[in-house]
Design an enzyme around this catalytic site. Structure first.
Site, PDB file in Angstrom:
ATOM      1  N   ASP A   8       0.836  -1.163   0.017  1.00  0.00           N
ATOM      2  CA  ASP A   8       0.032  -0.124  -0.066  1.00  0.00           C
ATOM      3  C   ASP A   8       0.910   1.411  -0.059  1.00  0.00           C
ATOM      4  O   ASP A   8       1.866   1.081   0.088  1.00  0.00           O
ATOM      5  CB  ASP A   8      -0.840  -0.066   1.183  1.00  0.00           C
ATOM      6  CG  ASP A   8      -1.799   1.211   1.322  1.00  0.00           C
ATOM      7  OD1 ASP A   8      -2.280   1.645   0.474  1.00  0.00           O
ATOM      8  OD2 ASP A   8      -1.801   1.885   2.544  1.00  0.00           O
ATOM      9  N   LEU A   9       0.211   2.479  -0.127  1.00  0.00           N
ATOM     10  CA  LEU A   9       1.225   3.476  -0.458  1.00  0.00           C
ATOM     11  C   LEU A   9       1.060   4.603   0.987  1.00  0.00           C
ATOM     12  O   LEU A   9       1.863   4.434   1.768  1.00  0.00           O
ATOM     13  CB  LEU A   9       0.987   4.355  -1.748  1.00  0.00           C
ATOM     14  CG  LEU A   9       1.563   5.824  -1.812  1.00  0.00           C
ATOM     15  CD1 LEU A   9       3.162   5.669  -2.110  1.00  0.00           C
ATOM     16  CD2 LEU A   9       0.976   6.755  -2.885  1.00  0.00           C
ATOM     17  N   ASP A  10      -0.235   4.967   0.948  1.00  0.00           N
ATOM     18  CA  ASP A  10      -0.589   6.006   2.087  1.00  0.00           C
ATOM     19  C   ASP A  10      -0.455   5.370   3.348  1.00  0.00           C
ATOM     20  O   ASP A  10      -1.180   4.655   3.539  1.00  0.00           O
ATOM     21  CB  ASP A  10      -1.780   6.892   1.716  1.00  0.00           C
ATOM     22  CG  ASP A  10      -1.938   7.584   0.456  1.00  0.00           C
ATOM     23  OD1 ASP A  10      -0.964   8.224   0.389  1.00  0.00           O
ATOM     24  OD2 ASP A  10      -2.780   7.322  -0.283  1.00  0.00           O
ATOM     25  N   THR A  16       1.269  10.181   4.282  1.00  0.00           N
ATOM     26  CA  THR A  16       0.546  11.361   3.619  1.00  0.00           C
ATOM     27  C   THR A  16      -0.766  11.338   4.214  1.00  0.00           C
ATOM     28  O   THR A  16      -1.428  12.358   3.894  1.00  0.00           O
ATOM     29  CB  THR A  16       0.417  10.919   2.232  1.00  0.00           C
ATOM     30  OG1 THR A  16       0.137   9.372   1.822  1.00  0.00           O
ATOM     31  CG2 THR A  16       1.375  11.085   1.103  1.00  0.00           C
ATOM     32  N   LYS A  44      -8.819   6.020   6.173  1.00  0.00           N
ATOM     33  CA  LYS A  44      -7.491   5.478   5.626  1.00  0.00           C
ATOM     34  C   LYS A  44      -7.889   4.246   4.837  1.00  0.00           C
ATOM     35  O   LYS A  44      -8.711   3.327   5.286  1.00  0.00           O
ATOM     36  CB  LYS A  44      -6.507   4.914   7.004  1.00  0.00           C
ATOM     37  CG  LYS A  44      -6.148   6.172   7.591  1.00  0.00           C
ATOM     38  CD  LYS A  44      -5.165   5.607   8.550  1.00  0.00           C
ATOM     39  CE  LYS A  44      -4.442   7.000   9.239  1.00  0.00           C
ATOM     40  NZ  LYS A  44      -3.523   6.584  10.480  1.00  0.00           N
ATOM     41  N   GLY A  45      -7.117   4.283   3.572  1.00  0.00           N
ATOM     42  CA  GLY A  45      -7.577   3.137   2.736  1.00  0.00           C
ATOM     43  C   GLY A  45      -8.845   3.376   1.898  1.00  0.00           C
ATOM     44  O   GLY A  45      -9.016   2.509   1.056  1.00  0.00           O
ATOM     45  N   ARG A  48     -11.231   8.578  -2.258  1.00  0.00           N
ATOM     46  CA  ARG A  48     -11.846   9.821  -2.105  1.00  0.00           C
ATOM     47  C   ARG A  48     -13.249  10.290  -1.981  1.00  0.00           C
ATOM     48  O   ARG A  48     -13.783  10.977  -1.475  1.00  0.00           O
ATOM     49  CB  ARG A  48     -11.117  10.858  -3.694  1.00  0.00           C
ATOM     50  CG  ARG A  48     -11.101  12.131  -3.132  1.00  0.00           C
ATOM     51  CD  ARG A  48     -10.419  12.846  -4.467  1.00  0.00           C
ATOM     52  NE  ARG A  48      -9.139  12.301  -4.681  1.00  0.00           N
ATOM     53  CZ  ARG A  48      -8.650  12.532  -6.073  1.00  0.00           C
ATOM     54  NH1 ARG A  48      -9.246  13.345  -6.804  1.00  0.00           N
ATOM     55  NH2 ARG A  48      -7.416  11.929  -6.402  1.00  0.00           N
ATOM     56  N   SER A 113      -2.817   0.720  -4.332  1.00  0.00           N
ATOM     57  CA  SER A 113      -3.307   1.784  -3.557  1.00  0.00           C
ATOM     58  C   SER A 113      -4.697   2.246  -4.062  1.00  0.00           C
ATOM     59  O   SER A 113      -4.796   2.217  -5.213  1.00  0.00           O
ATOM     60  CB  SER A 113      -2.127   3.039  -3.812  1.00  0.00           C
ATOM     61  OG  SER A 113      -2.782   4.059  -3.189  1.00  0.00           O
ATOM     62  N   ALA A 114      -5.379   2.987  -3.044  1.00  0.00           N
ATOM     63  CA  ALA A 114      -6.799   3.432  -3.603  1.00  0.00           C
ATOM     64  C   ALA A 114      -6.272   4.637  -4.280  1.00  0.00           C
ATOM     65  O   ALA A 114      -7.474   5.293  -4.677  1.00  0.00           O
ATOM     66  CB  ALA A 114      -7.708   3.575  -2.436  1.00  0.00           C
ATOM     67  N   SER A 115      -5.237   5.342  -4.285  1.00  0.00           N
ATOM     68  CA  SER A 115      -4.837   6.629  -4.402  1.00  0.00           C
ATOM     69  C   SER A 115      -5.001   6.873  -5.991  1.00  0.00           C
ATOM     70  O   SER A 115      -4.155   6.158  -6.443  1.00  0.00           O
ATOM     71  CB  SER A 115      -3.789   7.208  -3.579  1.00  0.00           C
ATOM     72  OG  SER A 115      -3.643   8.730  -4.130  1.00  0.00           O
ATOM     73  N   ASN A 117      -3.409   9.446  -6.832  1.00  0.00           N
ATOM     74  CA  ASN A 117      -2.138  10.170  -7.016  1.00  0.00           C
ATOM     75  C   ASN A 117      -0.813   9.437  -6.684  1.00  0.00           C
ATOM     76  O   ASN A 117       0.176  10.210  -6.410  1.00  0.00           O
ATOM     77  CB  ASN A 117      -2.308  11.317  -5.809  1.00  0.00           C
ATOM     78  CG  ASN A 117      -3.498  12.474  -6.029  1.00  0.00           C
ATOM     79  OD1 ASN A 117      -3.354  12.991  -6.956  1.00  0.00           O
ATOM     80  ND2 ASN A 117      -4.268  12.802  -5.129  1.00  0.00           N
ATOM     81  N   LYS A 144     -11.142  -1.147  -1.524  1.00  0.00           N
ATOM     82  CA  LYS A 144     -10.801  -2.147  -0.544  1.00  0.00           C
ATOM     83  C   LYS A 144     -11.874  -1.699   0.390  1.00  0.00           C
ATOM     84  O   LYS A 144     -12.631  -0.643   0.557  1.00  0.00           O
ATOM     85  CB  LYS A 144      -9.304  -1.463   0.224  1.00  0.00           C
ATOM     86  CG  LYS A 144      -8.243  -1.420  -0.700  1.00  0.00           C
ATOM     87  CD  LYS A 144      -7.088  -0.931  -0.175  1.00  0.00           C
ATOM     88  CE  LYS A 144      -5.969  -0.673  -1.022  1.00  0.00           C
ATOM     89  NZ  LYS A 144      -4.926  -0.182  -0.421  1.00  0.00           N
ATOM     90  N   GLU A 168       0.022  -3.300   4.668  1.00  0.00           N
ATOM     91  CA  GLU A 168      -1.223  -2.393   4.577  1.00  0.00           C
ATOM     92  C   GLU A 168      -1.347  -1.516   6.198  1.00  0.00           C
ATOM     93  O   GLU A 168      -0.892  -2.280   7.196  1.00  0.00           O
ATOM     94  CB  GLU A 168      -2.391  -3.239   4.496  1.00  0.00           C
ATOM     95  CG  GLU A 168      -2.942  -2.947   3.205  1.00  0.00           C
ATOM     96  CD  GLU A 168      -3.636  -1.573   2.905  1.00  0.00           C
ATOM     97  OE1 GLU A 168      -3.760  -0.836   3.814  1.00  0.00           O
ATOM     98  OE2 GLU A 168      -3.964  -1.356   1.651  1.00  0.00           O
ATOM     99  N   ASP A 169      -1.489  -0.650   6.213  1.00  0.00           N
ATOM    100  CA  ASP A 169      -2.118   0.287   7.457  1.00  0.00           C
ATOM    101  C   ASP A 169      -3.489   0.485   7.687  1.00  0.00           C
ATOM    102  O   ASP A 169      -3.707   0.851   8.682  1.00  0.00           O
ATOM    103  CB  ASP A 169      -1.208   1.699   7.356  1.00  0.00           C
ATOM    104  CG  ASP A 169      -2.011   2.554   6.387  1.00  0.00           C
ATOM    105  OD1 ASP A 169      -2.397   2.224   5.302  1.00  0.00           O
ATOM    106  OD2 ASP A 169      -2.328   3.753   6.907  1.00  0.00           O
TER     107      ASP A 169
HETATM  108  C1  BG6 Z   1      -5.752   6.132   0.300  1.00  0.00           C
HETATM  109  C2  BG6 Z   1      -5.727   6.834   1.608  1.00  0.00           C
HETATM  110  O1  BG6 Z   1      -4.400   5.548  -0.110  1.00  0.00           O
HETATM  111  O2  BG6 Z   1      -6.355   6.904  -0.908  1.00  0.00           O
HETATM  112  C3  BG6 Z   1      -7.063   7.574   1.385  1.00  0.00           C
HETATM  113  O3  BG6 Z   1      -5.268   5.871   2.521  1.00  0.00           O
HETATM  114  C4  BG6 Z   1      -7.391   8.359   0.424  1.00  0.00           C
HETATM  115  O4  BG6 Z   1      -6.971   8.459   2.907  1.00  0.00           O
HETATM  116  C5  BG6 Z   1      -7.253   7.244  -0.854  1.00  0.00           C
HETATM  117  O5  BG6 Z   1      -8.724   9.046   0.512  1.00  0.00           O
HETATM  118  C6  BG6 Z   1      -7.705   8.121  -2.110  1.00  0.00           C
HETATM  119  O6  BG6 Z   1      -6.648   9.240  -2.359  1.00  0.00           O
HETATM  120  P1  BG6 Z   1      -6.763  10.091  -3.415  1.00  0.00           P
HETATM  121  O7  BG6 Z   1      -5.230  10.559  -3.667  1.00  0.00           O
HETATM  122  O8  BG6 Z   1      -7.042   9.588  -4.668  1.00  0.00           O
HETATM  123  O9  BG6 Z   1      -7.573  11.299  -3.118  1.00  0.00           O
HETATM  124 MG    MG Z   2      -2.716   3.104   3.485  1.00  0.00          MG
END
Ligand code: BG6
Ligand code: MG
Length: 219
Positions: A8-10, A16, A44-45, A48, A113-115, A117, A144, A168-169
């Site tokens: 996982d990233l964040d 972050t 977390k996880g 958005r 990652s769910a992000s 970014n 997730k 994973e956190d």
């Molecule tokens: C997850 C974070 O990795 O990504 C969440 O733990 C975050 O807190 C999610 O909401 C989505 O991220 P982003 O960067 O697409 O807004």
């Molecule tokens: Mg995370």
């Protein structure tokens, strides 16, 4: 058989969560309510979009689809300006050491990652080259605890899910790893991450011997 490692990233590679928190808190304050660090745990996880839904539930605020989308954009713009200056110094302790050890053993490595970014963040902290595969919020339909993100990562690595290890956190992330039939390793608080197969406070606590067992998939 080779072990596939999925990170996982964040909250695992970089901290972050604090920037996500500041951006959500700013929006909450603009809308006239408080948003606490404890409430941020629930984010977390989580995607958005789902985070904004939860935030609006906390503030008891209803929004049209257009307004909802504008807030999503606003939060992300604030988040992006907070992470603009991010660099290698924000990589969490011993992450680099673990990645280097895995690389030395030619181990397949993925990001899950769910992000949305994720890629620019890996670029900023100069870790992009360690990852053979990147699966992030731009690639998945189901968030997730659905295992989709990790299953896609395993497939792209060419490793069966049962031979994958996930770091994973987030509670949702541990559930996703378990749902994927992978070995879940929590990074954080063992009470919060009680569903994980193993939990470590951070990578500093994971010793060489344990990592080598994971690489050989005989923990
Ligand atoms: C997850 C974070 O990795 O990504 C969440 O733990 C975050 O807190 C999610 O909401 C989505 O991220 P982003 O960067 O697409 O807004
Ligand atoms: Mg995370």
């Amino acid at each position: 058989n080779r072990t596939g490692f999925i990170f996982d990233l964040d909250g695992v590679i970089v901290d972050t969560a604090k920037y996500h928190y500041l951006a959500w808190r700013k929006l909450a304050n603009e809308l006239g309510f408080e948003f606490t660090q404890e409430q941020n745990e629930l984010f977390k996880g989580v995607s958005r979009k789902r985070c904004l839904e939860i935030l609006l539930e906390i503030g008891n605020i209803k929004a049209s689809q257009e307004q909802f989308n504008r807030w999503l954009v606003e939060k992300n713009e604030d988040y992006l300006s907070l992470i603009e200056e991010m660099d290698e110094s924000e990589i969490l302790p011993d992450v680099l050491k673990v990645l280097q050890l895995l690389k030395k053993h030619n181990t397949p490595i993925a990001l899950g990652s769910a992000s949305k970014n994720a890629r620019p963040i890996l670029e900023k902290v100069n870790l992009l080259d360690y990852f053979d595969v990147i699966v992030d919020g731009t690639h998945v339909a189901k968030a997730k605890p659905d295992p989709e993100v990790f299953l896609i990562a395993a497939k792209q690595l060419g490793v069966p899910p049962k031979d994958c290890v996930v770091f994973e956190d987030a509670v949702a992330g541990i559930k996703a790893a378990n749902n994927a039939g992978m070995l879940s390793i929590g990074i954080g608080n063992d009470k919060v991450l009680s569903e994980a197969k193993y939990v470590f406070a951070n990578f500093t606590e994971i010793d060489h011997k344990f990592l080598n067992k994971l690489i050989a998939l005989t923990p």
